[in-house]
Design a protein around this motif. Structure first.
Motif, mmCIF file in Angstrom:
data_model
loop_
_atom_site.group_PDB
_atom_site.id
_atom_site.type_symbol
_atom_site.label_atom_id
_atom_site.label_comp_id
_atom_site.label_asym_id
_atom_site.label_seq_id
_atom_site.Cartn_x
_atom_site.Cartn_y
_atom_site.Cartn_z
ATOM 1 N N PRO A 45 0.687 -1.151 0.040
ATOM 2 C CA PRO A 45 -0.029 0.078 0.058
ATOM 3 C C PRO A 45 0.979 1.304 -0.001
ATOM 4 C CG PRO A 45 0.228 -0.892 2.011
ATOM 5 C CD PRO A 45 0.621 -1.794 1.395
ATOM 6 N N LEU A 46 0.163 2.250 -0.573
ATOM 7 C CA LEU A 46 0.898 3.693 -0.508
ATOM 8 C C LEU A 46 0.077 4.725 0.059
ATOM 9 C CD1 LEU A 46 0.104 5.730 -3.117
ATOM 10 C CD2 LEU A 46 1.359 4.105 -4.400
ATOM 11 N N LYS A 47 0.512 5.621 0.570
ATOM 12 C CA LYS A 47 -0.348 6.617 1.089
ATOM 13 C C LYS A 47 0.282 8.169 1.014
ATOM 14 C CE LYS A 47 -3.188 6.194 5.405
ATOM 15 N NZ LYS A 47 -2.889 5.746 6.596
ATOM 16 N N GLY A 48 -0.299 9.021 0.416
ATOM 17 C CA GLY A 48 0.505 10.439 0.177
ATOM 18 C C GLY A 48 -0.371 11.467 0.067
ATOM 19 N N SER A 49 0.187 12.649 -0.263
ATOM 20 C CA SER A 49 -0.558 13.784 -0.417
ATOM 21 C C SER A 49 -0.002 14.755 -1.536
ATOM 22 C CB SER A 49 -0.788 14.868 0.890
ATOM 23 O OG SER A 49 0.647 15.033 1.351
ATOM 24 N N GLN A 50 -0.878 15.462 -2.160
ATOM 25 C CA GLN A 50 -0.696 16.249 -3.113
ATOM 26 C C GLN A 50 -0.954 17.623 -2.557
ATOM 27 O OE1 GLN A 50 -2.734 15.713 -7.021
ATOM 28 N NE2 GLN A 50 -2.970 17.618 -7.305
ATOM 29 N N LYS A 51 -0.101 18.667 -3.154
ATOM 30 C CA LYS A 51 -0.248 20.028 -2.830
ATOM 31 C C LYS A 51 -1.208 20.610 -3.643
ATOM 32 C CE LYS A 51 1.787 22.352 -0.580
ATOM 33 N NZ LYS A 51 1.698 22.754 0.618
ATOM 34 N N HIS A 52 -2.164 21.702 -2.940
ATOM 35 C CA HIS A 52 -3.189 22.516 -3.658
ATOM 36 C C HIS A 52 -3.886 21.602 -4.746
ATOM 37 C CE1 HIS A 52 -0.756 25.616 -1.688
ATOM 38 N NE2 HIS A 52 0.113 25.255 -2.298
ATOM 39 N N THR A 53 -4.426 20.764 -4.283
ATOM 40 C CA THR A 53 -5.430 19.796 -5.127
ATOM 41 C C THR A 53 -6.150 20.900 -6.118
ATOM 42 O OG1 THR A 53 -5.980 18.869 -2.994
ATOM 43 C CG2 THR A 53 -7.013 18.205 -5.011
ATOM 44 N N SER A 54 -6.047 20.445 -7.318
ATOM 45 C CA SER A 54 -6.689 20.746 -8.769
ATOM 46 C C SER A 54 -6.443 22.325 -8.891
ATOM 47 C CB SER A 54 -7.884 20.491 -8.624
ATOM 48 O OG SER A 54 -8.697 21.096 -7.742
ATOM 49 N N GLN A 55 -5.413 22.835 -7.969
ATOM 50 C CA GLN A 55 -5.387 24.329 -8.223
ATOM 51 C C GLN A 55 -4.197 24.808 -9.359
ATOM 52 O OE1 GLN A 55 -5.199 26.778 -4.681
ATOM 53 N NE2 GLN A 55 -6.805 25.282 -3.797
ATOM 54 N N ARG A 56 -3.239 23.622 -9.212
ATOM 55 C CA ARG A 56 -2.222 23.822 -9.885
ATOM 56 C C ARG A 56 -1.876 22.766 -11.017
ATOM 57 N NH1 ARG A 56 0.127 27.741 -7.379
ATOM 58 N NH2 ARG A 56 1.792 27.772 -9.226
ATOM 59 N N LYS A 57 -1.243 23.457 -11.979
ATOM 60 C CA LYS A 57 -1.158 22.564 -13.244
ATOM 61 C C LYS A 57 -0.211 21.413 -13.230
ATOM 62 C CE LYS A 57 -0.049 23.299 -17.851
ATOM 63 N NZ LYS A 57 0.531 24.236 -18.766
ATOM 64 N N GLN A 58 0.654 21.710 -12.607
ATOM 65 C CA GLN A 58 1.924 20.716 -12.367
ATOM 66 C C GLN A 58 2.429 20.461 -10.903
ATOM 67 O OE1 GLN A 58 4.162 20.705 -16.433
ATOM 68 N NE2 GLN A 58 4.612 22.653 -15.396
ATOM 69 N N PRO A 59 1.309 19.789 -10.253
ATOM 70 C CA PRO A 59 1.469 19.662 -8.723
ATOM 71 C C PRO A 59 2.675 18.936 -8.299
ATOM 72 C CG PRO A 59 -0.230 18.358 -9.429
ATOM 73 C CD PRO A 59 0.079 19.191 -10.808
ATOM 74 N N THR A 60 3.076 19.220 -7.014
ATOM 75 C CA THR A 60 4.039 18.541 -6.251
ATOM 76 C C THR A 60 3.272 17.584 -5.198
ATOM 77 O OG1 THR A 60 4.111 20.191 -4.621
ATOM 78 C CG2 THR A 60 6.013 20.451 -6.331
ATOM 79 N N PHE A 61 4.023 16.439 -4.693
ATOM 80 C CA PHE A 61 3.384 15.491 -4.012
ATOM 81 C C PHE A 61 4.480 14.720 -3.301
ATOM 82 C CE2 PHE A 61 4.428 13.800 -8.156
ATOM 83 C CZ PHE A 61 4.844 12.505 -7.964
ATOM 84 N N GLY A 62 3.790 13.776 -2.468
ATOM 85 C CA GLY A 62 4.690 13.001 -1.805
ATOM 86 C C GLY A 62 3.908 11.893 -1.303
ATOM 87 N N PHE A 63 4.475 10.655 -1.290
ATOM 88 C CA PHE A 63 3.925 9.491 -0.887
ATOM 89 C C PHE A 63 5.007 8.402 -0.063
ATOM 90 C CE2 PHE A 63 4.524 8.433 -5.285
ATOM 91 C CZ PHE A 63 5.252 7.204 -5.319
#
Ligand code: BTN
Length: 121
Positions: A45-63
């Protein structure tokens, strides 16, 4: 660039990411093609978060991937890029921590690398 869906990296590993929720959180599963352990590979399993959901065209994330078949854990950070042909890539860096038997072995417990994911069609 949308994180949800099915992705493959240059090692041949596959991952599926669920819908990203309103807070940017997501879950998913990771099937690695390779292992540093001597265990048989299993879906993890993996668990993560994305920055600024759907507000940015090329979002950063981590999981984080919590491997079910070894005592290791891997964290990935990255950014979702979309080119002028609407092709999406996830450019990531990862740290893999393995369990070692003593503090004296700590020096060799962390691996680092990069992975590039493209969407499975
Ligand atoms: C282990 O070996 O203990 C668990 C599997 C680790 C797989 C690593 S995570 C970073 C790199 N990218 C992949 O897709 N697989 C390897």
């Amino acid at each position: 660039c949308i994180l949800s869906g099915s992705w493959k990296n240059e090692l041949g590993s596959n991952m599926t990411i669920s819908a990203v929720n309103a807070d940017g959180g997501f879950t998913g599963s990771y099937h690695t093609a390779v292992t540093a352990s001597d265990k048989r590979i299993q879906l993890s399993p993996l668990k993560g978060s994305q920055k600024h959901t759907s507000q940015r065209k090329q979002p950063t994330f981590g999981f984080t991937v919590s491997w079910t078949f070894s005592n290791s854990i891997t964290v990935f950070v990255g950014q979702c890029f979309v080119d002028d042909k609407q092709k999406e890539t996830l450019k990531t860096m990862w740290l893999l921590r393995e369990e070692v038997g003593s503090r004296g072995a700590d020096w060799k417990a962390t691996r680092v690398g990069t992975n590039v994911f493209t969407r499975n069609k």
